[in-house]
Design a protein around this motif. Structure first.
Motif, mmCIF file in Angstrom:
data_model
loop_
_atom_site.group_PDB
_atom_site.id
_atom_site.type_symbol
_atom_site.label_atom_id
_atom_site.label_comp_id
_atom_site.label_asym_id
_atom_site.label_seq_id
_atom_site.Cartn_x
_atom_site.Cartn_y
_atom_site.Cartn_z
ATOM 1 N N SER A 1 0.822 -1.211 0.000
ATOM 2 C CA SER A 1 0.000 0.000 0.000
ATOM 3 C C SER A 1 0.858 1.264 0.000
ATOM 4 O O SER A 1 2.069 1.202 0.154
ATOM 5 C CB SER A 1 -0.965 -0.012 1.186
ATOM 6 N N ARG B 1 -6.423 -3.895 3.363
ATOM 7 C CA ARG B 1 -5.858 -2.712 2.701
ATOM 8 C C ARG B 1 -4.663 -3.025 1.797
ATOM 9 O O ARG B 1 -3.886 -2.144 1.446
ATOM 10 C CB ARG B 1 -5.485 -1.632 3.706
ATOM 11 N N SER C 1 -3.672 -0.816 -1.390
ATOM 12 C CA SER C 1 -4.494 0.392 -1.324
ATOM 13 C C SER C 1 -3.646 1.654 -1.454
ATOM 14 O O SER C 1 -2.423 1.596 -1.439
ATOM 15 C CB SER C 1 -5.282 0.419 -0.013
ATOM 16 N N TYR D 1 -10.987 -3.508 2.089
ATOM 17 C CA TYR D 1 -10.386 -2.309 1.517
ATOM 18 C C TYR D 1 -9.194 -2.603 0.594
ATOM 19 O O TYR D 1 -8.454 -1.695 0.241
ATOM 20 C CB TYR D 1 -9.926 -1.316 2.582
ATOM 21 N N SER E 1 -8.168 -0.299 -2.567
ATOM 22 C CA SER E 1 -8.918 0.950 -2.474
ATOM 23 C C SER E 1 -7.999 2.162 -2.447
ATOM 24 O O SER E 1 -6.822 2.063 -2.164
ATOM 25 C CB SER E 1 -9.790 0.955 -1.223
#
Length: 129
Positions: free
Chosen positions: A80, A101, A104, A125, A128
């Motif tokens: 991420s 995540r 993300s 998530y 995202s």
């Protein structure tokens, strides 16, 4: 690969002592593989409370995660914040918040194969912005 490579150092296959392994993780302390860049593969590396959390995070890069990263926060936030992680395979990243995540905030994660990223809030998530 025959071992795990972290920041240029390679630990032999099936020997994770001192290489991203913490048998007694302390609350509030960074855990196994927290914020590292390298390659994790085929040796059961990164086992513990925060296993592989933030692998390839914040412009970091991790090639492949295979047969590794098992524990409560397995692979959460991996790849991420403009970081990247290659494929996640071989039953990796299983535990609470598995792949939460991941990829993300402008990051990326390769293919996530069957049997990986399983657990409470798995893939929540993921991908995202």
């Amino acid at each position: 690969s025959d071992g795990v490579t972290i920041d240029g150092a390679t630990c032999p296959q099936n020997d994770v002592t001192g290489c991203c392994y913490d048998p007694n993780p302390a609350p509030g302390r960074p855990g196994p593989c927290d914020d590292f860049t390298g390659t994790v593969c085929h040796n059961g590396a990164c086992i513990g409370d925060r296993a592989c959390r933030k692998a390839g995070y914040n412009v970091g890069s991790v090639g492949v995660i295979s047969e590794s990263c098992v524990g409560r926060l397995s692979c959460s936030s991996a790849g991420s914040f403009s970081g990247s992680v290659g494929d996640i395979t071989g039953g990796s990243c299983n535990g609470d918040h598995a792949c939460y995540r991941a990829g993300s905030s402008s990051g990326s994660v390769g293919d996530i194969t069957c049997g990986t990223c399983n657990g409470h809030r798995a893939c929540y998530y993921a991908g995202s912005d």
